[in-house]
Design a protein around this motif. Structure first.
Motif, PDB file in Angstrom:
ATOM      1  N   LEU A 109     -33.841  23.631  13.336  1.00  0.00           N
ATOM      2  CA  LEU A 109     -33.414  23.077  14.615  1.00  0.00           C
ATOM      3  C   LEU A 109     -34.237  23.645  15.762  1.00  0.00           C
ATOM      4  O   LEU A 109     -34.686  22.900  16.647  1.00  0.00           O
ATOM      5  N   LEU A 110     -34.458  24.944  15.775  1.00  0.00           N
ATOM      6  CA  LEU A 110     -35.249  25.553  16.849  1.00  0.00           C
ATOM      7  C   LEU A 110     -36.672  25.025  16.866  1.00  0.00           C
ATOM      8  O   LEU A 110     -37.247  24.780  17.929  1.00  0.00           O
ATOM      9  N   ALA A 111     -37.243  24.823  15.669  1.00  0.00           N
ATOM     10  CA  ALA A 111     -38.595  24.277  15.601  1.00  0.00           C
ATOM     11  C   ALA A 111     -38.631  22.863  16.169  1.00  0.00           C
ATOM     12  O   ALA A 111     -39.545  22.497  16.922  1.00  0.00           O
ATOM     13  N   ARG A 112     -37.641  22.042  15.805  1.00  0.00           N
ATOM     14  CA  ARG A 112     -37.588  20.675  16.318  1.00  0.00           C
ATOM     15  C   ARG A 112     -37.390  20.674  17.840  1.00  0.00           C
ATOM     16  O   ARG A 112     -37.944  19.832  18.556  1.00  0.00           O
ATOM     17  N   ILE A 113     -36.588  21.610  18.353  1.00  0.00           N
ATOM     18  CA  ILE A 113     -36.392  21.714  19.796  1.00  0.00           C
ATOM     19  C   ILE A 113     -37.704  22.056  20.487  1.00  0.00           C
ATOM     20  O   ILE A 113     -38.049  21.461  21.520  1.00  0.00           O
ATOM     21  N   ARG A 114     -38.444  23.007  19.946  1.00  0.00           N
ATOM     22  CA  ARG A 114     -39.719  23.389  20.563  1.00  0.00           C
ATOM     23  C   ARG A 114     -40.684  22.209  20.607  1.00  0.00           C
ATOM     24  O   ARG A 114     -41.378  21.991  21.610  1.00  0.00           O
ATOM     25  N   VAL A 115     -40.747  21.461  19.514  1.00  0.00           N
ATOM     26  CA  VAL A 115     -41.632  20.287  19.475  1.00  0.00           C
ATOM     27  C   VAL A 115     -41.205  19.271  20.523  1.00  0.00           C
ATOM     28  O   VAL A 115     -42.031  18.736  21.271  1.00  0.00           O
ATOM     29  N   ALA A 116     -39.907  18.977  20.586  1.00  0.00           N
ATOM     30  CA  ALA A 116     -39.416  17.979  21.531  1.00  0.00           C
ATOM     31  C   ALA A 116     -39.688  18.396  22.974  1.00  0.00           C
ATOM     32  O   ALA A 116     -40.093  17.578  23.800  1.00  0.00           O
ATOM     33  N   LEU A 117     -39.476  19.666  23.291  1.00  0.00           N
ATOM     34  CA  LEU A 117     -39.727  20.140  24.647  1.00  0.00           C
ATOM     35  C   LEU A 117     -41.216  20.115  24.979  1.00  0.00           C
ATOM     36  O   LEU A 117     -41.609  19.775  26.102  1.00  0.00           O
ATOM     37  N   ARG A 118     -42.032  20.465  24.002  1.00  0.00           N
ATOM     38  CA  ARG A 118     -43.477  20.442  24.233  1.00  0.00           C
ATOM     39  C   ARG A 118     -43.958  19.037  24.566  1.00  0.00           C
ATOM     40  O   ARG A 118     -44.778  18.834  25.459  1.00  0.00           O
TER      41      ARG A 118
END
Length: 228
Positions: A109-118
């Motif tokens: 989930l944290l990885a997906r959040i970082r990608v989405a924010l980027r």
């Protein structure tokens, strides 16, 4: 200022689990447990990202996505126990950026959040070459390389790679890709897309696991490598 994440879920245990994990990753966390509260907070609290459950006591999460998309492009990651392909497709087509099934790992989930924010940052598409693993995409020169070797792509193969690169880290649904590449009349012709993806993978030497182009079974495809 810390990025604010709005967690929309009516399960208290999910909220209790996510809050400390997100706060430990330097996010500011706010919560909502109904669709009405989610719509109101999305409009008034300006979250940087929304984590959304589909099963809410006063409505369906897909309706929340549609409502938010009427006024905001904030990234939305669906976090749901609904694992049917039709639910995933409907949520993504409604405007969600990503979909994770419960139970889930906090690391994913944290990885997906970082990608989405980027990818939500202004000027996200750089003017220069983009690098995805060993693959380089140079839009200005309309050039693709694997390592140091140029690769000849057909116009459709190139357009598919650009579409996936524009949504790197996110699922491009079958319907989205088919309409973009062949038009609305071919929105159900998934065989066209399967053949095109196979051709593109072969030319990009994308045969070993983990693949650069990942198949989300029954839903679509995701370019999983991070551009630089």
């Amino acid at each position: 200022m810390k990025p604010r994440i709005l967690v929309v879920d009516d399960e208290p245990q999910i909220q209790r689990f996510l809050r400390p994990a997100l706060e430990a990753s330097d996010f500011d966390v706010e919560t909502a447990d109904t669709a009405a509260m989610a719509r109101r907070m999305a409009a008034t609290r300006a979250p940087a990202l929304i984590v959304l459950d589909l099963g809410l006591p006063d409505g369906d999460g897909k309706d929340v996505i549609l409502a938010v998309r009427a006024f905001s492009s904030v990234p939305i990651i669906v976090l749901s126990a609904r694992d049917q392909e039709i639910e995933k497709i409907a949520a993504l087509d409604a405007g969600a950026n990503d979909y994770i099934e419960k139970p889930f790992g906090i690391g994913e989930l944290l990885a997906r959040i970082r990608v989405a924010l980027r990818h939500a940052e202004p000027g996200d598409a750089p003017p220069g070459p983009q690098h995805f693993g060993r693959v380089t995409l140079d839009r200005q020169l309309r050039l693709v390389r694997v390592g140091d070797d140029p690769v000849h792509l057909t116009p459709k193969e190139y357009d598919l790679l650009v579409l996936l690169a524009d949504h790197a880290g996110r699922v491009v649904t079958h319907g989205m890709a088919l309409q973009r590449l062949w038009g609305p009349a071919h929105a159900q012709d998934t065989q066209y897309l399967r053949v095109l993806v196979a051709q593109l993978r072969a030319k990009l030497s994308d045969n070993a696991e983990p693949r650069l182009i990942e198949n989300e079974a029954g839903v679509g495809y995701r370019l999983v490598a991070t551009a630089s």
